[in-house]
Design a protein around this motif. Structure first.
Motif, PDB file in Angstrom:
ATOM      1  N   HIS A   9      -0.118   3.680   2.019  1.00 50.24           N
ATOM      2  CA  HIS A   9       1.148   3.967   1.364  1.00 50.24           C
ATOM      3  C   HIS A   9       2.324   3.681   2.288  1.00 50.24           C
ATOM      4  N   ALA A  10       3.406   3.237   1.679  1.00 46.19           N
ATOM      5  CA  ALA A  10       4.626   3.019   2.446  1.00 46.19           C
ATOM      6  C   ALA A  10       5.142   4.370   2.932  1.00 46.19           C
ATOM      7  N   ALA A  11       5.652   4.384   4.153  1.00 47.00           N
ATOM      8  CA  ALA A  11       6.199   5.617   4.705  1.00 47.00           C
ATOM      9  C   ALA A  11       7.669   5.717   4.320  1.00 47.00           C
ATOM     10  N   PRO A  12       8.075   6.841   3.720  1.00 46.72           N
ATOM     11  CA  PRO A  12       9.482   6.967   3.360  1.00 46.72           C
ATOM     12  C   PRO A  12      10.343   7.309   4.579  1.00 46.72           C
ATOM     13  N   LEU A  13      11.497   6.653   4.654  1.00 45.99           N
ATOM     14  CA  LEU A  13      12.490   6.946   5.686  1.00 45.99           C
ATOM     15  C   LEU A  13      13.704   7.444   4.920  1.00 45.99           C
ATOM     16  N   THR A  14      14.147   8.663   5.214  1.00 50.74           N
ATOM     17  CA  THR A  14      15.245   9.231   4.451  1.00 50.74           C
ATOM     18  C   THR A  14      16.336   9.746   5.373  1.00 50.74           C
ATOM     19  N   THR A  15      17.577   9.360   5.077  1.00 51.78           N
ATOM     20  CA  THR A  15      18.749   9.905   5.772  1.00 51.78           C
ATOM     21  C   THR A  15      19.702  10.385   4.679  1.00 51.78           C
ATOM     22  N   LYS A  16      20.816  10.960   5.076  1.00 48.25           N
ATOM     23  CA  LYS A  16      21.730  11.450   4.042  1.00 48.25           C
ATOM     24  C   LYS A  16      22.459  10.312   3.337  1.00 48.25           C
ATOM     25  N   LEU A  20      14.475   4.643   2.194  1.00 50.07           N
ATOM     26  CA  LEU A  20      13.834   3.346   2.258  1.00 50.07           C
ATOM     27  C   LEU A  20      12.348   3.563   2.478  1.00 50.07           C
ATOM     28  N   ASP A  21      11.520   2.804   1.765  1.00 51.14           N
ATOM     29  CA  ASP A  21      10.077   2.891   1.988  1.00 51.14           C
ATOM     30  C   ASP A  21       9.666   1.787   2.948  1.00 51.14           C
ATOM     31  N   LEU A  22       9.078   2.179   4.072  1.00 49.85           N
ATOM     32  CA  LEU A  22       8.614   1.204   5.059  1.00 49.85           C
ATOM     33  C   LEU A  22       7.238   0.688   4.647  1.00 49.85           C
ATOM     34  N   PRO A  23       7.039  -0.621   4.707  1.00 46.82           N
ATOM     35  CA  PRO A  23       5.704  -1.167   4.430  1.00 46.82           C
ATOM     36  C   PRO A  23       4.695  -0.605   5.443  1.00 46.82           C
ATOM     37  N   MET A 122       9.815 -10.932   6.748  1.00 44.78           N
ATOM     38  CA  MET A 122       9.025  -9.697   6.844  1.00 44.78           C
ATOM     39  C   MET A 122       9.902  -8.457   6.615  1.00 44.78           C
ATOM     40  N   ALA A 123      11.212  -8.615   6.763  1.00 46.17           N
ATOM     41  CA  ALA A 123      12.117  -7.469   6.645  1.00 46.17           C
ATOM     42  C   ALA A 123      12.783  -7.386   5.275  1.00 46.17           C
ATOM     43  N   ASN A 124      12.349  -8.197   4.319  1.00 42.34           N
ATOM     44  CA  ASN A 124      12.988  -8.197   2.994  1.00 42.34           C
ATOM     45  C   ASN A 124      12.946  -6.840   2.301  1.00 42.34           C
ATOM     46  N   PHE A 125      12.015  -5.977   2.699  1.00 44.56           N
ATOM     47  CA  PHE A 125      11.920  -4.657   2.064  1.00 44.56           C
ATOM     48  C   PHE A 125      13.199  -3.842   2.245  1.00 44.56           C
ATOM     49  N   VAL A 126      14.020  -4.164   3.239  1.00 48.47           N
ATOM     50  CA  VAL A 126      15.239  -3.367   3.456  1.00 48.47           C
ATOM     51  C   VAL A 126      16.195  -3.457   2.273  1.00 48.47           C
ATOM     52  N   TYR A 127      16.039  -4.493   1.433  1.00 41.46           N
ATOM     53  CA  TYR A 127      16.933  -4.627   0.279  1.00 41.46           C
ATOM     54  C   TYR A 127      16.505  -3.742  -0.883  1.00 41.46           C
ATOM     55  N   SER A 128      15.439  -2.966  -0.702  1.00 42.28           N
ATOM     56  CA  SER A 128      15.055  -1.995  -1.729  1.00 42.28           C
ATOM     57  C   SER A 128      15.546  -0.608  -1.335  1.00 42.28           C
ATOM     58  N   MET A 129      16.504  -0.563  -0.410  1.00 43.48           N
ATOM     59  CA  MET A 129      17.143   0.676  -0.002  1.00 43.48           C
ATOM     60  C   MET A 129      17.790   1.313  -1.229  1.00 43.48           C
ATOM     61  N   ARG A 130      17.744   2.641  -1.277  1.00 40.04           N
ATOM     62  CA  ARG A 130      18.413   3.315  -2.391  1.00 40.04           C
ATOM     63  C   ARG A 130      19.148   4.532  -1.838  1.00 40.04           C
ATOM     64  N   GLY A 131      20.108   4.982  -2.599  1.00 40.80           N
ATOM     65  CA  GLY A 131      20.854   6.133  -2.122  1.00 40.80           C
ATOM     66  C   GLY A 131      22.021   6.458  -3.035  1.00 40.80           C
ATOM     67  N   PRO A 132      22.742   7.527  -2.686  1.00 42.13           N
ATOM     68  CA  PRO A 132      23.840   7.998  -3.524  1.00 42.13           C
ATOM     69  C   PRO A 132      25.080   7.098  -3.474  1.00 42.13           C
ATOM     70  N   TYR A 133      25.154   6.203  -2.483  1.00 38.07           N
ATOM     71  CA  TYR A 133      26.337   5.363  -2.313  1.00 38.07           C
ATOM     72  C   TYR A 133      25.974   3.917  -2.628  1.00 38.07           C
ATOM     73  N   ARG A 134      26.102   3.554  -3.898  1.00 42.33           N
ATOM     74  CA  ARG A 134      25.674   2.220  -4.336  1.00 42.33           C
ATOM     75  C   ARG A 134      26.376   1.097  -3.564  1.00 42.33           C
TER      76      ARG A 134
END
Length: 144
Positions: A9-16, A20-23, A122-134
């Motif tokens: 499973h991808a590891a979730p990285l969460t900040t305020k 982002l889910d890490l591969p 390999m870093a394309n997953f960073v564009y699936s970042m989500r958060g309260p500030y679109r």
């Protein structure tokens, strides 16, 4: 058993500011750490082929351009270009290519900077970042 599950499973990285889910082949190298009022995280691929630095935090309107110019200069990169609502620049250090993206949410007075180096695909997953500030969520740059 726990290790096997963690690798699948991808590891979730969460900040305020974002999450982002890490591969499975990526790890948090450093952070999330508070630098002044910003949150800084360095993530990297386990085989060291690529890495990403993500910094998010408070900023005054217009600071995105300054941050992009300052970091592009520091990294010996191209002059930043404003595209898709974000400042983008490329650089190369010791034969390793990289790029930076800086976005700002003017209403929330926040800035997000993303610097990726190494095997950029390999870093394309960073564009699936989500958060309260679109407005902060980076878009994939159209690199040359």
């Amino acid at each position: 058993l726990v290790l096997i599950a963690a690798q699948v499973h991808a590891a979730p990285l969460t900040t305020k500011y974002y999450s982002l889910d890490l591969p499975p082949d990526w790890v948090v190298v450093n952070g999330p750490a508070k630098v002044q009022d910003a949150v800084q995280v360095v993530v990297g691929q386990k085989d060291h082929k690529s890495s990403a630095l993500i910094i998010a935090g408070p900023a005054n309107p217009g600071e995105a351009e300054q941050a992009a110019r300052g970091n592009a200069k520091r990294l010996g990169g191209s002059a930043p270009v404003l595209r898709n609502g974000q400042w983008e620049f490329t650089f190369e250090q010791k034969g390793v290519k990289g790029y930076g993206v800086v976005r700002e949410d003017v209403q929330s007075k926040l800035l997000l900077m993303l610097v990726v180096s190494g095997d950029l695909r390999m870093a394309n997953f960073v564009y699936s970042m989500r958060g309260p500030y679109r407005a902060l969520m980076p878009q994939q740059p159209q690199l040359p």
